[in-house]
Design an enzyme around this catalytic site. Structure first.
Site, short mmCIF file in Angstrom:
data_model
loop_
_atom_site.label_atom_id
_atom_site.label_comp_id
_atom_site.label_asym_id
_atom_site.label_seq_id
_atom_site.Cartn_x
_atom_site.Cartn_y
_atom_site.Cartn_z
N LYS A 3 -41.16 -32.80 -19.71
CA LYS A 3 -40.35 -31.65 -20.11
C LYS A 3 -39.26 -31.32 -19.07
O LYS A 3 -39.34 -31.77 -17.92
CB LYS A 3 -41.28 -30.46 -20.35
CG LYS A 3 -42.25 -30.69 -21.53
CD LYS A 3 -43.11 -29.45 -21.77
CE LYS A 3 -44.01 -29.62 -22.99
NZ LYS A 3 -44.80 -28.39 -23.25
N TYR A 43 -41.26 -28.56 -32.77
CA TYR A 43 -42.28 -27.52 -32.59
C TYR A 43 -42.41 -26.60 -33.80
O TYR A 43 -42.86 -25.45 -33.65
CB TYR A 43 -41.97 -26.71 -31.32
CG TYR A 43 -42.34 -27.43 -30.04
CD1 TYR A 43 -43.68 -27.68 -29.71
CD2 TYR A 43 -41.38 -27.86 -29.14
CE1 TYR A 43 -44.03 -28.32 -28.53
CE2 TYR A 43 -41.72 -28.51 -27.96
CZ TYR A 43 -43.05 -28.73 -27.67
OH TYR A 43 -43.41 -29.38 -26.49
N ASN A 106 -44.86 -26.32 -18.60
CA ASN A 106 -46.08 -27.06 -18.24
C ASN A 106 -45.88 -28.57 -18.15
O ASN A 106 -46.83 -29.33 -18.31
CB ASN A 106 -47.23 -26.68 -19.17
CG ASN A 106 -46.93 -26.97 -20.62
OD1 ASN A 106 -45.89 -27.53 -20.94
ND2 ASN A 106 -47.85 -26.61 -21.49
N HIS A 109 -45.72 -33.01 -22.51
CA HIS A 109 -46.28 -32.88 -23.86
C HIS A 109 -47.12 -34.10 -24.18
O HIS A 109 -46.75 -35.21 -23.82
CB HIS A 109 -45.15 -32.78 -24.89
CG HIS A 109 -45.63 -32.90 -26.31
ND1 HIS A 109 -46.14 -31.83 -27.00
CD2 HIS A 109 -45.73 -33.98 -27.13
CE1 HIS A 109 -46.51 -32.25 -28.21
NE2 HIS A 109 -46.28 -33.54 -28.31
N GLU A 120 -44.51 -37.85 -34.24
CA GLU A 120 -43.70 -37.54 -33.06
C GLU A 120 -43.01 -38.80 -32.51
O GLU A 120 -41.87 -38.74 -32.04
CB GLU A 120 -44.57 -36.86 -32.00
CG GLU A 120 -45.02 -35.48 -32.49
CD GLU A 120 -46.00 -34.77 -31.57
OE1 GLU A 120 -46.43 -35.34 -30.55
OE2 GLU A 120 -46.34 -33.61 -31.91
P1 IDP Z 1 -50.06 -28.17 -25.91
O1 IDP Z 1 -48.68 -28.55 -25.39
O2 IDP Z 1 -51.09 -28.20 -24.82
O3 IDP Z 1 -50.46 -28.95 -27.13
P2 IDP Z 1 -49.53 -25.92 -27.69
O4 IDP Z 1 -50.47 -24.79 -27.93
O5 IDP Z 1 -49.35 -26.93 -28.78
O6 IDP Z 1 -49.98 -26.62 -26.32
O7 IDP Z 1 -48.12 -25.27 -27.32
C1 IDP Z 1 -46.95 -26.06 -27.29
C2 IDP Z 1 -46.14 -25.65 -26.07
O8 IDP Z 1 -45.68 -24.31 -26.25
C3 IDP Z 1 -46.90 -25.62 -24.76
O9 IDP Z 1 -47.05 -26.89 -24.17
C4 IDP Z 1 -46.05 -24.69 -23.93
O10 IDP Z 1 -44.88 -25.33 -23.44
C5 IDP Z 1 -45.64 -23.65 -24.99
N1 IDP Z 1 -46.57 -22.52 -25.01
C6 IDP Z 1 -47.84 -22.51 -25.52
N2 IDP Z 1 -48.41 -21.30 -25.39
C7 IDP Z 1 -47.48 -20.51 -24.79
C8 IDP Z 1 -47.47 -19.12 -24.39
O11 IDP Z 1 -48.44 -18.37 -24.56
N3 IDP Z 1 -46.30 -18.67 -23.81
C9 IDP Z 1 -45.21 -19.48 -23.63
N4 IDP Z 1 -45.18 -20.77 -23.99
C10 IDP Z 1 -46.30 -21.28 -24.56
MG MG Z 2 -49.74 -28.92 -29.05
#
Ligand code: IDP
Ligand code: MG
Length: 132
Positions: A3, A43, A106, A109, A120
């Site tokens: 990312k 997304y 984070n 992905h 994807e």
């Molecule tokens: P993942 O990437 O671990 O699968 P997901 O729940 O699918 O997690 O969420 C997609 C992305 O959305 C996350 O990797 C993160 O970048 C963002 N995200 C998820 N939850 C939050 C939140 O509570 N606040 C801000 N961004 C979030």
């Molecule tokens: Mg996810």
């Protein structure tokens, strides 16, 4: 995808090293930048979540590295390698624990199922760009 936050910090090399050391084979890869339309499509499942706008802003603010990885049990093993969505909850040694700062930014992905990995992969690459 590596990312924008991790690309900005110079972590492409260290993250790819962790991925290949864990036994994943890179069968497609590119350095690219998502448009807002791309990020909203990628997304789309999160479109009604409160963080959707922040997520689209973040994912489009700079380049990313996208890749398709091959390995036995790849989806589960890659999710284990990257760690929990929130780096503060990610296990020691995982990519998010090592290279990420918070639940939004984070670092990386990973697809959450074989079906989504196929969707994807096709989102990022044409058949001619995949070397399996
Ligand atoms: P993942 O990437 O671990 O699968 P997901 O729940 O699918 O997690 O969420 C997609 C992305 O959305 C996350 O990797 C993160 O970048 C963002 N995200 C998820 N939850 C939050 C939140 O509570 N606040 C801000 N961004 C979030
Ligand atoms: Mg996810």
């Amino acid at each position: 995808m590596i990312k924008p936050d991790a690309v900005e910090k110079g972590f492409i090399g260290p993250i790819l090293e962790k991925i290949t050391a864990a036994g994943f084979k890179i069968i497609a890869m590119k350095y690219t930048r998502l448009s807002r339309r791309d990020a909203k499509e990628f997304y789309a499942i999160h479109k009604d979540r409160p963080f959707f706008g922040e997520l689209v802003d973040f994912m489009t603010r700079g380049p990313i590295v996208s890749a398709i990885l091959e390995k036995d049990n790849a989806v589960e093993d890659f999710r284990a390698l990257i760690g929990a969505t929130n780096p503060a909850e990610a296990a020691e040694g995982t990519i998010r624990r090592l290279f990420a700062i918070d639940i939004a930014e984070n670092a990386i992905h990973g697809s959450d199922s074989d079906a989504n990995a196929a969707i994807e992969g096709a989102f990022h690459f044409s058949g001619r760009e995949i070397y399996s």
